[in-house]
Design an enzyme around this catalytic site. Structure first.
Site, PDB file in Angstrom:
ATOM      1  N   LYS A  23      14.010  20.629  34.104  1.00 18.82           N
ATOM      2  CA  LYS A  23      12.946  20.746  35.121  1.00 18.82           C
ATOM      3  C   LYS A  23      11.568  21.016  34.537  1.00 18.82           C
ATOM      4  O   LYS A  23      10.578  20.573  35.098  1.00 18.82           O
ATOM      5  CB  LYS A  23      13.303  21.828  36.141  1.00 18.82           C
ATOM      6  CG  LYS A  23      13.250  23.235  35.577  1.00 18.82           C
ATOM      7  CD  LYS A  23      13.718  24.272  36.567  1.00 18.82           C
ATOM      8  CE  LYS A  23      13.599  25.646  35.931  1.00 18.82           C
ATOM      9  NZ  LYS A  23      14.501  26.634  36.489  1.00 18.82           N
ATOM     10  N   ARG A  55      17.019  37.321  43.421  1.00 19.47           N
ATOM     11  CA  ARG A  55      16.658  35.983  43.892  1.00 19.47           C
ATOM     12  C   ARG A  55      17.896  35.461  44.605  1.00 19.47           C
ATOM     13  O   ARG A  55      18.313  36.040  45.600  1.00 19.47           O
ATOM     14  CB  ARG A  55      16.167  35.091  42.735  1.00 19.47           C
ATOM     15  CG  ARG A  55      15.338  33.895  43.229  1.00 19.47           C
ATOM     16  CD  ARG A  55      14.781  33.048  42.098  1.00 19.47           C
ATOM     17  NE  ARG A  55      15.825  32.320  41.380  1.00 19.47           N
ATOM     18  CZ  ARG A  55      15.589  31.534  40.326  1.00 19.47           C
ATOM     19  NH1 ARG A  55      14.350  31.378  39.883  1.00 19.47           N
ATOM     20  NH2 ARG A  55      16.577  30.897  39.721  1.00 19.47           N
TER      21      ARG A  55
HETATM   22  C1  PLP Z   1      15.111  27.210  35.461  1.00 23.02           C
HETATM   23  C2  PLP Z   1      16.481  27.728  35.529  1.00 23.02           C
HETATM   24  C3  PLP Z   1      17.239  27.895  34.369  1.00 23.02           C
HETATM   25  C4  PLP Z   1      16.681  27.619  32.982  1.00 23.02           C
HETATM   26  O1  PLP Z   1      15.841  28.669  32.591  1.00 23.02           O
HETATM   27  P1  PLP Z   1      15.181  28.721  31.131  1.00 23.02           P
HETATM   28  O2  PLP Z   1      14.549  30.055  31.073  1.00 23.02           O
HETATM   29  O3  PLP Z   1      14.192  27.610  31.068  1.00 23.02           O
HETATM   30  O4  PLP Z   1      16.261  28.562  30.130  1.00 23.02           O
HETATM   31  C5  PLP Z   1      18.539  28.334  34.509  1.00 23.02           C
HETATM   32  N1  PLP Z   1      19.083  28.609  35.728  1.00 23.02           N
HETATM   33  C6  PLP Z   1      18.375  28.475  36.855  1.00 23.02           C
HETATM   34  C7  PLP Z   1      19.037  28.792  38.161  1.00 23.02           C
HETATM   35  C8  PLP Z   1      17.053  28.039  36.807  1.00 23.02           C
HETATM   36  O5  PLP Z   1      16.371  27.905  37.953  1.00 23.02           O
END
Ligand code: PLP
Length: 364
Positions: free
Chosen positions: A37, A132
């Site tokens: 993302k 969250r």
């Molecule tokens: C964005 C996201 C991740 C990845 O997080 P990073 O810190 O970029 O490794 C993992 N799990 C969820 C639910 C996320 O929204």
């Protein structure tokens, strides 16, 4: 000539980071879901993850997973934001897995999967205090898991997971990971079979893994940040773990063009109100200093703290939507209009730049 501003993606460096991170995780018995993302979901990045041993491609944005699938990536797609009810038909078509934390969404996903003639895999999220997404109550988690297993025929309960360090800044300590493992055991006891996936979090959950404190039950991490920013961002999210020094922080480089070079006072002249963002800013009078004005701004990258100039002696002192001011008084090189300044990028800047229509992405 390259169009500027330019965002340069070095796939060699990215794949090297991915191989290192996947290797660390695999050595600890953990599979990686490659989160795309932050790059706006570039399909080429999903392909790199696939080539480097990730077991899932993950995003919070459905259209990014659609793009990865359409570009020929074969890995299972994992939706890591709880799906919107309005996107369920597409979600069930494109994604093999989703994170779930809300009974009504789970139920609607089941109905959509049945309608599509599919069995969709779900990972039930538990909220261990970061506040969250996730079932907050352990008994509710176990009840919903059992209900999914016994009643929701369109769904397969693949596992459980958690997310930390996002809203509540809660660190993925050994205690939190052990709590997740014990919840998994409670679910397994209730359904009478082992779960396939226990998803321990994001990049930050690599900390207990480095410390060899990760319970053996945790077997998936959802990794984004680490592979794109290496030690640059993880000096923040992972509190300066030296392990990240093995990774490159030059996967993405921003090139911005100089449009004015001048020596100017450092304290504004006139009656001071507010700046471009409507805030009352503070200025320190450091006398007259040489600065370069760059044709890029906060509309492109967000916050000046998230771009790090590679030019020795330079410092970003301010920016508006379309301009960035770089102090170059202490630089050895002489910049002039038309020259390029390069920046390393933190997480948020990559996120903004990959989705700015003014920025051209070059991949090598
Ligand atoms: C964005 C996201 C991740 C990845 O997080 P990073 O810190 O970029 O490794 C993992 N799990 C969820 C639910 C996320 O929204």
């Amino acid at each position: 000539m390259k169009k500027r501003p330019a965002l340069i993606l070095d796939h060699e460096k990215l794949r090297s980071n991915m191989r290192t991170v996947v290797g660390w995780c695999n050595d600890a018995g953990i599979d990686v879901a490659g989160v795309i993302k932050v790059t706006g979901g570039m399909a080429s990045v999903a392909k790199d993850y696939e080539a480097c041993g990730a077991k899932w491609i993950a995003s919070s944005r459905l259209e990014q997973l659609v793009r990865a699938r359409d570009s020929g990536v074969d890995l299972p797609m994992l939706m890591i934001r709880i799906p919107m009810i309005s996107e369920l038909p597409d979600m069930v078509r494109v994604c093999d897995y989703s994170l779930q934390s809300e009974y009504s969404v789970l139920k609607a996903t089941d109905e959509e999967a049945i309608r599509a003639g599919k069995v969709h895999n779900v990972i039930l999220m538990t909220d261990l205090g970061d506040l969250r997404e996730g079932f907050f109550d352990k008994d509710e988690l176990v009840d919903v898991a059992k209900y999914t297993e016994d009643v929701l025929s369109g769904l397969h309960l693949a596992g459980i997971g958690t997310n930390l360090g996002c809203y509540g800044s809660v660190m993925p300590t050994r205690e939190k990971m052990e709590q997740l493992a014990s919840y998994a055991e409670a679910v397994e006891e209730a359904i009478g079979r082992p779960l396939e996936v226990i998803s321990g979090g994001a990049t930050s959950s690599m900390m207990p893994m480095f410390d060899k404190e990760m319970p053996a039950k945790i077997n998936m991490l959802r990794v984004g940040s680490a592979v794109f920013t290496g030690p640059l961002e993880d000096s923040r999210t992972c509190y300066g773990r030296t392990e990240f020094d093995a990774l490159s922080d030059e996967v993405f480089i921003l090139e911005a063009e100089v449009i004015e070079v001048a020596a100017k006072p450092t304290y504004p002249i006139g009656q001071l109100g507010v700046d471009a963002t409507g805030h009352k800013a503070h200025y320190t009078d450091r006398g007259s200093r040489k600065r370069a004005l760059l044709a890029i701004g906060r509309a492109d990258y967000g916050d000046i703290g998230d771009i790090v100039p590679q030019l020795p002696g330079s410092e970003v002192i301010g920016a508006s939507g379309d301009h960035t001011i770089l102090d170059i008084e202490d630089c050895k090189v002489h910049l002039k209009a038309g020259d390029v300044v390069r920046f390393k990028l933190r997480y948020s800047a990559i996120m903004y730049l990959t989705s700015s229509e003014n920025v051209t992405i070059y991949e090598s």
